[in-house]
Design a protein around this motif. Structure first.
Motif, PDB file in Angstrom:
ATOM      1  N   ILE A 181      -4.138 -16.260  -2.902  1.00 39.31           N
ATOM      2  CA  ILE A 181      -4.165 -15.608  -1.588  1.00 39.31           C
ATOM      3  C   ILE A 181      -4.828 -14.238  -1.705  1.00 39.31           C
ATOM      4  O   ILE A 181      -5.667 -13.861  -0.869  1.00 39.31           O
ATOM      5  CB  ILE A 181      -2.735 -15.493  -1.015  1.00 39.31           C
ATOM      6  CG1 ILE A 181      -2.219 -16.883  -0.649  1.00 39.31           C
ATOM      7  CG2 ILE A 181      -2.698 -14.560   0.195  1.00 39.31           C
ATOM      8  CD1 ILE A 181      -0.754 -16.925  -0.307  1.00 39.31           C
ATOM      9  N   GLU A 182      -4.484 -13.498  -2.736  1.00 40.69           N
ATOM     10  CA  GLU A 182      -5.056 -12.161  -2.938  1.00 40.69           C
ATOM     11  C   GLU A 182      -6.562 -12.238  -3.206  1.00 40.69           C
ATOM     12  O   GLU A 182      -7.330 -11.393  -2.738  1.00 40.69           O
ATOM     13  CB  GLU A 182      -4.350 -11.459  -4.099  1.00 40.69           C
ATOM     14  CG  GLU A 182      -4.749 -10.034  -4.307  1.00 40.69           C
ATOM     15  CD  GLU A 182      -4.318  -9.114  -3.180  1.00 40.69           C
ATOM     16  OE1 GLU A 182      -4.992  -8.089  -2.991  1.00 40.69           O
ATOM     17  OE2 GLU A 182      -3.323  -9.420  -2.505  1.00 40.69           O
ATOM     18  N   ARG A 214      -8.252 -12.953   0.158  1.00 42.57           N
ATOM     19  CA  ARG A 214      -8.184 -11.744   0.982  1.00 42.57           C
ATOM     20  C   ARG A 214      -9.200 -10.712   0.493  1.00 42.57           C
ATOM     21  O   ARG A 214      -9.916 -10.094   1.279  1.00 42.57           O
ATOM     22  CB  ARG A 214      -6.772 -11.162   0.940  1.00 42.57           C
ATOM     23  CG  ARG A 214      -6.565  -9.996   1.888  1.00 42.57           C
ATOM     24  CD  ARG A 214      -5.252  -9.287   1.625  1.00 42.57           C
ATOM     25  NE  ARG A 214      -5.205  -8.635   0.342  1.00 42.57           N
ATOM     26  CZ  ARG A 214      -5.811  -7.478   0.047  1.00 42.57           C
ATOM     27  NH1 ARG A 214      -6.536  -6.864   0.944  1.00 42.57           N
ATOM     28  NH2 ARG A 214      -5.703  -6.946  -1.145  1.00 42.57           N
ATOM     29  N   SER A 215      -9.275 -10.530  -0.810  1.00 40.73           N
ATOM     30  CA  SER A 215     -10.217  -9.567  -1.380  1.00 40.73           C
ATOM     31  C   SER A 215     -11.669  -9.985  -1.158  1.00 40.73           C
ATOM     32  O   SER A 215     -12.541  -9.134  -0.984  1.00 40.73           O
ATOM     33  CB  SER A 215      -9.952  -9.380  -2.872  1.00 40.73           C
ATOM     34  OG  SER A 215      -8.738  -8.713  -3.067  1.00 40.73           O
ATOM     35  N   ASN A 256     -12.477  -8.806   2.276  1.00 37.67           N
ATOM     36  CA  ASN A 256     -12.564  -7.341   2.328  1.00 37.67           C
ATOM     37  C   ASN A 256     -13.838  -6.815   1.668  1.00 37.67           C
ATOM     38  O   ASN A 256     -14.521  -5.946   2.212  1.00 37.67           O
ATOM     39  CB  ASN A 256     -11.337  -6.702   1.690  1.00 37.67           C
ATOM     40  CG  ASN A 256     -10.094  -6.892   2.518  1.00 37.67           C
ATOM     41  OD1 ASN A 256     -10.164  -7.197   3.704  1.00 37.67           O
ATOM     42  ND2 ASN A 256      -8.948  -6.715   1.894  1.00 37.67           N
ATOM     43  N   THR A 288     -10.209 -11.227  -9.062  1.00 35.45           N
ATOM     44  CA  THR A 288     -10.065 -10.651  -7.729  1.00 35.45           C
ATOM     45  C   THR A 288     -11.267  -9.763  -7.440  1.00 35.45           C
ATOM     46  O   THR A 288     -11.498  -8.786  -8.148  1.00 35.45           O
ATOM     47  CB  THR A 288      -8.759  -9.831  -7.640  1.00 35.45           C
ATOM     48  OG1 THR A 288      -7.664 -10.659  -8.040  1.00 35.45           O
ATOM     49  CG2 THR A 288      -8.530  -9.326  -6.243  1.00 35.45           C
TER      50      THR A 288
END
Length: 174
Positions: free
Chosen positions: A70-71, A74-75, A78, A118
């Motif tokens: 998930i991270e 999301r990254s 972004n 990430t």
């Protein structure tokens, strides 16, 4: 049994991957895949200086990998937004230090893989004197948030998975 098949799960995975890649369940593929599944872990054993990693809490590992996925997504959004919509003068690229309690070599390797996977973060090094992680963040807004995120979302589950197993192993050896 451990002498000839040091990692049964890895061997089963290699055999399954061989069969899937060849798209065949013919006897010849079972033989070649079986040989690969037995020989690869045996030949790779000297490459593991700290021994085989034992995972005692697989649910904690699954939870960690889920939150990491998930991270990562999301990254991706972004960082894409920053690259496409902002000027480079607006980006606050910084190095930060994160104090680590994690000591397991397997846990540190997993933490390194997750951080480097990430987008927008890079594991630079572990500072030996203070055992702090030097981390580069592409667009830093809140250093405390990064430290707390690494400590709670990544380091704590990894400690739960690897270091509890190592502590039990050391207790068995005494």
């Amino acid at each position: 049994m451990k002498r000839w098949l040091p990692s049964p799960l890895l061997s089963a995975s290699l055999l399954l991957m061989w069969l899937l890649l060849n798209q065949s369940i013919a006897a010849g593929h079972w033989l070649l895949g079986g040989a690969l599944a037995i020989l690869a872990p045996l030949l790779a054993r000297p490459l593991q200086p700290h021994g085989h990693a034992r995972i005692r809490r697989p649910l904690a590992l699954c939870r960690l990998l889920w939150f990491s996925a998930i991270e990562i997504v999301r990254s991706c959004f972004n960082v894409s937004q920053i690259i496409l919509l902002r000027r480079s003068a607006e980006v606050n690229s910084q190095f930060i230090r994160v104090p680590l309690d994690l000591r397991s070599p397997h846990g540190l390797a997993l933490l390194s893989c997750l951080i480097n996977s990430t987008p927008g973060t890079v594991w630079v090094e572990i500072i030996p004197d203070s055992h702090e992680l030097l981390l580069h963040v592409f667009d830093l807004h809140d250093e405390a948030w990064w430290v707390e995120t690494i400590k709670t979302r990544y380091e704590q589950p990894i400690i739960e998975v690897f270091e509890s197993a190592e502590a039990e192993d050391q207790g068995e050896r005494k």
